[in-house]
Design an enzyme around this catalytic site. Sequence first.
Site, PDB file in Angstrom:
ATOM      1  N   GLY A   9       0.947  -1.204   0.099  1.00 45.05           N
ATOM      2  CA  GLY A   9      -0.125   0.043  -0.003  1.00 45.05           C
ATOM      3  C   GLY A   9       1.008   1.136  -0.018  1.00 45.05           C
ATOM      4  O   GLY A   9       0.573   2.060   0.718  1.00 45.05           O
ATOM      5  N   ASP A  35       2.318  -1.871  -4.379  1.00 45.85           N
ATOM      6  CA  ASP A  35       0.881  -1.290  -4.359  1.00 45.85           C
ATOM      7  C   ASP A  35       0.252  -2.012  -5.560  1.00 45.85           C
ATOM      8  O   ASP A  35       0.952  -2.684  -6.608  1.00 45.85           O
ATOM      9  CB  ASP A  35       1.029   0.127  -4.599  1.00 45.85           C
ATOM     10  CG  ASP A  35      -0.367   0.689  -3.942  1.00 45.85           C
ATOM     11  OD1 ASP A  35      -0.238   1.510  -2.924  1.00 45.85           O
ATOM     12  OD2 ASP A  35      -1.491   0.670  -4.795  1.00 45.85           O
ATOM     13  N   TYR A 143     -15.351   0.355   8.558  1.00 48.12           N
ATOM     14  CA  TYR A 143     -13.875   0.396   8.681  1.00 48.12           C
ATOM     15  C   TYR A 143     -13.564   0.407   9.814  1.00 48.12           C
ATOM     16  O   TYR A 143     -12.519  -0.444  10.533  1.00 48.12           O
ATOM     17  CB  TYR A 143     -13.654   1.935   8.063  1.00 48.12           C
ATOM     18  CG  TYR A 143     -12.047   2.663   8.300  1.00 48.12           C
ATOM     19  CD1 TYR A 143     -11.258   1.881   7.643  1.00 48.12           C
ATOM     20  CD2 TYR A 143     -11.992   3.811   9.178  1.00 48.12           C
ATOM     21  CE1 TYR A 143      -9.682   2.592   7.863  1.00 48.12           C
ATOM     22  CE2 TYR A 143     -10.735   4.307   9.339  1.00 48.12           C
ATOM     23  CZ  TYR A 143      -9.546   3.479   8.701  1.00 48.12           C
ATOM     24  OH  TYR A 143      -8.529   4.149   8.930  1.00 48.12           O
ATOM     25  N   LYS A 147     -11.180  -2.370  11.810  1.00 40.42           N
ATOM     26  CA  LYS A 147      -9.953  -1.976  12.532  1.00 40.42           C
ATOM     27  C   LYS A 147     -10.027  -2.916  13.880  1.00 40.42           C
ATOM     28  O   LYS A 147      -8.850  -3.134  14.197  1.00 40.42           O
ATOM     29  CB  LYS A 147      -9.724  -0.678  12.316  1.00 40.42           C
ATOM     30  CG  LYS A 147      -9.459   0.057  11.210  1.00 40.42           C
ATOM     31  CD  LYS A 147      -7.855  -0.409  10.648  1.00 40.42           C
ATOM     32  CE  LYS A 147      -7.312   0.071   9.524  1.00 40.42           C
ATOM     33  NZ  LYS A 147      -6.323  -0.368   8.906  1.00 40.42           N
ATOM     34  N   ILE A 173      -4.719  12.116   9.472  1.00 41.75           N
ATOM     35  CA  ILE A 173      -3.558  12.609   9.003  1.00 41.75           C
ATOM     36  C   ILE A 173      -3.481  13.818   7.958  1.00 41.75           C
ATOM     37  O   ILE A 173      -3.937  13.849   7.018  1.00 41.75           O
ATOM     38  CB  ILE A 173      -2.963  11.463   8.567  1.00 41.75           C
ATOM     39  CG1 ILE A 173      -2.447  10.097   9.566  1.00 41.75           C
ATOM     40  CG2 ILE A 173      -1.207  11.937   8.281  1.00 41.75           C
ATOM     41  CD1 ILE A 173      -1.910  10.458  10.926  1.00 41.75           C
TER      42      ILE A 173
HETATM   43  C1  AKB Z   1     -10.366   8.315   7.690  1.00 42.22           C
HETATM   44  O1  AKB Z   1     -11.065   9.684   8.132  1.00 42.22           O
HETATM   45  O2  AKB Z   1     -11.247   7.211   7.617  1.00 42.22           O
HETATM   46  C2  AKB Z   1      -9.108   8.024   8.486  1.00 42.22           C
HETATM   47  C3  AKB Z   1      -8.885   7.713   9.731  1.00 42.22           C
HETATM   48  C4  AKB Z   1      -9.015   8.528  10.983  1.00 42.22           C
HETATM   49  O3  AKB Z   1      -8.527   6.470   9.958  1.00 42.22           O
HETATM   50  N1  AKB Z   1      -8.599   9.456   8.120  1.00 42.22           N
END
Ligand code: AKB
Length: 316
Positions: A9, A35, A143, A147, A173
């Site tokens: 990645g 990638d 997501y 995680k 970030i």
């Molecule tokens: C997102 O907004 O999905 C990412 C994160 C905070 O993991 N930047």
Amino acid sequence: MTERIVVLGSNGQIGTELVTALRRSYGENNVVACDIRRPDYDIKNAGPFEFVNVLEKDTLNTIFKKYKPTQVYLLAALLSATGEQNPKLAWDLNMNGLLNILDLALVYKTAKVYWPSSIAVFGPGSPKEHTPQFCVMDPNTVYGISKLAGERWCEYYHQKYGLDVRSIRYPGIISWKAAPGGGTTDYAIHIFHEALKKQSYSSFLSADTELPMMYMDDAVRGTIELMDAESSKLNIRSSYNFAGVSFTPEVLAAEIKKHIPDFKLSYTEHDPRQNIANGWPKSIDDSYAVNDWAWKPKFDLATMTADMLENLKNTK
Ligand code: AKB
């Protein structure tokens, strides 16, 4: 011992800068960028590059066999906003990509594996202010769910098989080199581009949506510091809380106005990303990172804003 590092990645927002930093420390030829897409910048020319889909086990096996990496960074993922558009793909990529790497790391005896988690592991039931390392975690995005499950797998492989897996829960970030990858925190990057181009920006998050953020320089440095830390010092094998700065769109706009006085911020209503942000922390308690590997961010809102604008101005 010479490190052989594989970054999966490598073309994403973090990969782009992490590969450069790792090549600076370990030598260009010792860091293999991988990638699914061809890099459109000079990562390819500055060291080895391989096309890899982290869901293709045979290709991954070939990469592990060819390079025998001592360290693997797995950054390939679908983020919060894009994940909601294709939940099954997000689950598949984020989960099976990780399991493929954990298994191969055991087979090829990879010394260290890095895998990023996110503040998305927290949810509406988590404390909002100074969210602690251990608390209620009820993520409501695919997501965040992937995680959180991934964190549990990392700890499981560490406890059960002794694999040295390390992880950080990244906040949003902020960076100027590569584009952000479809997250809820992306407004805090778009705003800088639009401020310079049009002196105005319409934020998809409301004025008072406070979220944890971090400047890329700190994020890359912190990641490498965690990977360099002595294994015995690391008490967290799921993923470390990691803090930089917290701000709202309104506060960020006020800081940008110090450099671009005509800048105007407006707001877009009914964006689905608002709902995601509402479930996330406002600020993070990262005392485990501070105590275990002496984590300390260097950039605050003022220095980050000045650096972003300066660098973006020079790239226009
Ligand atoms: C997102 O907004 O999905 C990412 C994160 C905070 O993991 N930047």
